[in-house]
Design a protein around this motif. Sequence first.
Motif, PDB file in Angstrom:
ATOM      1  N   GLY A   1       0.823  -1.201   0.000  1.00 46.02           N
ATOM      2  CA  GLY A   1       0.000   0.000   0.000  1.00 46.02           C
ATOM      3  C   GLY A   1       0.856   1.248   0.000  1.00 46.02           C
ATOM      4  N   ASP A   2       0.398   2.287  -0.674  1.00 46.12           N
ATOM      5  CA  ASP A   2       1.103   3.568  -0.757  1.00 46.12           C
ATOM      6  C   ASP A   2       0.524   4.509   0.300  1.00 46.12           C
ATOM      7  OD1 ASP A   2       2.211   6.004  -1.344  1.00 46.12           O
ATOM      8  OD2 ASP A   2       1.780   5.939  -3.489  1.00 46.12           O
ATOM      9  N   PRO A   3       1.294   4.876   1.326  1.00 45.62           N
ATOM     10  CA  PRO A   3       0.746   5.726   2.390  1.00 45.62           C
ATOM     11  C   PRO A   3       0.496   7.172   1.973  1.00 45.62           C
ATOM     12  CG  PRO A   3       3.079   5.345   2.758  1.00 45.62           C
ATOM     13  CD  PRO A   3       2.695   4.490   1.586  1.00 45.62           C
ATOM     14  N   SER A   4       0.956   7.570   0.784  1.00 50.20           N
ATOM     15  CA  SER A   4       0.808   8.962   0.364  1.00 50.20           C
ATOM     16  C   SER A   4      -0.557   9.251  -0.255  1.00 50.20           C
ATOM     17  CB  SER A   4       1.905   9.333  -0.640  1.00 50.20           C
ATOM     18  OG  SER A   4       1.737   8.638  -1.871  1.00 50.20           O
ATOM     19  N   ILE A   5      -1.364   8.207  -0.535  1.00 48.92           N
ATOM     20  CA  ILE A   5      -2.683   8.420  -1.132  1.00 48.92           C
ATOM     21  C   ILE A   5      -3.734   7.669  -0.312  1.00 48.92           C
ATOM     22  CG2 ILE A   5      -1.739   8.754  -3.454  1.00 48.92           C
ATOM     23  CD1 ILE A   5      -2.601   5.888  -4.112  1.00 48.92           C
ATOM     24  N   PRO A   6      -5.010   8.096  -0.386  1.00 45.46           N
ATOM     25  CA  PRO A   6      -6.069   7.417   0.374  1.00 45.46           C
ATOM     26  C   PRO A   6      -6.280   5.972  -0.090  1.00 45.46           C
ATOM     27  CG  PRO A   6      -6.789   9.589  -0.352  1.00 45.46           C
ATOM     28  CD  PRO A   6      -5.511   9.294  -1.082  1.00 45.46           C
ATOM     29  N   ILE A   7      -6.902   5.196   0.781  1.00 43.21           N
ATOM     30  CA  ILE A   7      -7.281   3.817   0.474  1.00 43.21           C
ATOM     31  C   ILE A   7      -8.802   3.742   0.439  1.00 43.21           C
ATOM     32  CG2 ILE A   7      -7.109   1.398   1.160  1.00 43.21           C
ATOM     33  CD1 ILE A   7      -4.668   2.188   2.859  1.00 43.21           C
ATOM     34  N   VAL A   8      -9.360   3.157  -0.607  1.00 42.25           N
ATOM     35  CA  VAL A   8     -10.803   2.994  -0.733  1.00 42.25           C
ATOM     36  C   VAL A   8     -11.163   1.551  -0.335  1.00 42.25           C
ATOM     37  CG1 VAL A   8     -12.764   2.962  -2.313  1.00 42.25           C
ATOM     38  CG2 VAL A   8     -11.011   4.742  -2.521  1.00 42.25           C
ATOM     39  N   TYR A   9     -12.157   1.424   0.552  1.00 42.25           N
ATOM     40  CA  TYR A   9     -12.596   0.116   1.040  1.00 42.25           C
ATOM     41  C   TYR A   9     -13.993  -0.175   0.509  1.00 42.25           C
ATOM     42  CZ  TYR A   9      -8.644   0.525   4.226  1.00 42.25           C
ATOM     43  OH  TYR A   9      -7.385   0.666   4.751  1.00 42.25           O
ATOM     44  N   GLU A  10     -14.113  -1.241  -0.297  1.00 39.67           N
ATOM     45  CA  GLU A  10     -15.382  -1.636  -0.886  1.00 39.67           C
ATOM     46  C   GLU A  10     -15.920  -2.860  -0.140  1.00 39.67           C
ATOM     47  OE1 GLU A  10     -14.257  -2.387  -4.896  1.00 39.67           O
ATOM     48  OE2 GLU A  10     -13.974  -0.258  -5.400  1.00 39.67           O
ATOM     49  N   VAL A  11     -17.121  -2.741   0.413  1.00 40.21           N
ATOM     50  CA  VAL A  11     -17.705  -3.796   1.239  1.00 40.21           C
ATOM     51  C   VAL A  11     -18.752  -4.559   0.434  1.00 40.21           C
ATOM     52  CG1 VAL A  11     -18.931  -4.338   3.384  1.00 40.21           C
ATOM     53  CG2 VAL A  11     -17.332  -2.401   3.303  1.00 40.21           C
ATOM     54  N   ASP A  12     -18.637  -5.879   0.458  1.00 39.11           N
ATOM     55  CA  ASP A  12     -19.628  -6.760  -0.172  1.00 39.11           C
ATOM     56  C   ASP A  12     -20.416  -7.446   0.940  1.00 39.11           C
ATOM     57  OD1 ASP A  12     -21.090  -8.410  -1.782  1.00 39.11           O
ATOM     58  OD2 ASP A  12     -19.388  -9.491  -2.644  1.00 39.11           O
ATOM     59  N   ARG A  13     -21.729  -7.221   0.964  1.00 34.73           N
ATOM     60  CA  ARG A  13     -22.586  -7.810   2.007  1.00 34.73           C
ATOM     61  C   ARG A  13     -22.941  -9.239   1.597  1.00 34.73           C
ATOM     62  NH1 ARG A  13     -25.991  -3.182   4.931  1.00 34.73           N
ATOM     63  NH2 ARG A  13     -24.785  -1.344   4.318  1.00 34.73           N
ATOM     64  N   ILE A  14     -22.077 -10.173   1.942  1.00 35.43           N
ATOM     65  CA  ILE A  14     -22.225 -11.546   1.479  1.00 35.43           C
ATOM     66  C   ILE A  14     -23.499 -12.188   2.007  1.00 35.43           C
ATOM     67  CG2 ILE A  14     -21.180 -13.844   1.473  1.00 35.43           C
ATOM     68  CD1 ILE A  14     -19.645 -11.859  -0.179  1.00 35.43           C
ATOM     69  N   ARG A  15     -23.728 -12.090   3.330  1.00 36.52           N
ATOM     70  CA  ARG A  15     -24.894 -12.775   3.909  1.00 36.52           C
ATOM     71  C   ARG A  15     -25.284 -12.145   5.232  1.00 36.52           C
ATOM     72  NH1 ARG A  15     -25.947 -17.263   7.461  1.00 36.52           N
ATOM     73  NH2 ARG A  15     -27.878 -18.377   6.851  1.00 36.52           N
ATOM     74  N   ASP A  16     -26.594 -12.055   5.464  1.00 38.97           N
ATOM     75  CA  ASP A  16     -27.157 -11.661   6.749  1.00 38.97           C
ATOM     76  C   ASP A  16     -28.090 -12.775   7.193  1.00 38.97           C
ATOM     77  OD1 ASP A  16     -26.324  -8.742   7.345  1.00 38.97           O
ATOM     78  OD2 ASP A  16     -26.931  -8.668   5.247  1.00 38.97           O
ATOM     79  N   GLY A  17     -27.571 -13.656   8.049  1.00 37.51           N
ATOM     80  CA  GLY A  17     -28.362 -14.770   8.531  1.00 37.51           C
ATOM     81  C   GLY A  17     -28.994 -14.483   9.883  1.00 37.51           C
TER      82      GLY A  17
END
Length: 314
Positions: free
Chosen positions: A98-114
């Motif tokens: 990872g490059d600390p000089s730029i932001p990190i984008v976190y994409e969440v996948d909602r696999i399951r809600d049991g």
Amino acid sequence: MTEAARAAAADPAALKVAGSVPLTPDGVPYGQPVLDRLVALLDLERIEENIFRGVSPAQSPVRVFGGQVAGQALVAAGRTVDPDRRVHSLHAYFIRPGDPSIPIVYEVDRIRDGRSFTTRRVVAVQRGKAIFSLSASFQKAEQGMDHAEPMPVVPDPELLPTFGERVEQLRDKVKGFNLAPRPIDVRYVADPPWVTRESGPHEARNQVWMRADGKLPDDELLHVCVLAYASDMTLLDSVLAKHGVYWGTDKVQGASLDHAMWFHRPFRADEWFLYDCVSPSASGNRGLATGKFFTRDGSLVATVVQEGLLRVLP
């Protein structure tokens, strides 16, 4: 968190709060102002329903610290889960530096809600490419069988030197230590690997007391994320100890490859916990390490397994 607070989290000038920031004996900031910056780093910006953005501290190494991206990814996953469900496990892969000089984008996948369990998958992205992936499982509180192995017998943390005191004692011998602010108070139970390496290989084990260096808010997910952050510190020391080498004193090229954690019982990350790490195997320039977190009263609260790339260069 506001944009101003988020910018301050990545700015070393944020440590210049009213009065003076305490320094360790080797001249590194520590204490509540530094811990507050870590809390701010873990407070991600929500861009969309399942998309979040995080930053890195300005005083970062060449690559993003693995514990940081793991903690931030777990925050992103937790922000999409009902508060009555606690994270009980995570499995992650470090894919690219990872490059600390730029932001990190976190994409969440909602696999399951049991009915009892919730599963999430998170991918951390920079410049359109995945640098890290995490799967996490959350569970409603349930009662059932309960047992745990006992905590090793070790000295109390107050009887041990701080990390800064250890480094200061060997300032002329040891090079390459990260002088960035330290939000985690780390105290080695025995002589640290950069000392024992002088007498050759030792047992493939490393024990440290740890705690967040200040007071954390009463947010259970935050305490878990801080523990995930801390879990990437000192874990591979158990591998290096076996071979009598260490970062900075030897030409060791290292990187985390994958990381898994299981959370067994509630805890506070701003109270002392023992991190007991051992390495069962190393081969093919990879080292495997396992760690167990015990609270001061002997409760086993988490288990960690990590494989790391470890090349000792001539």
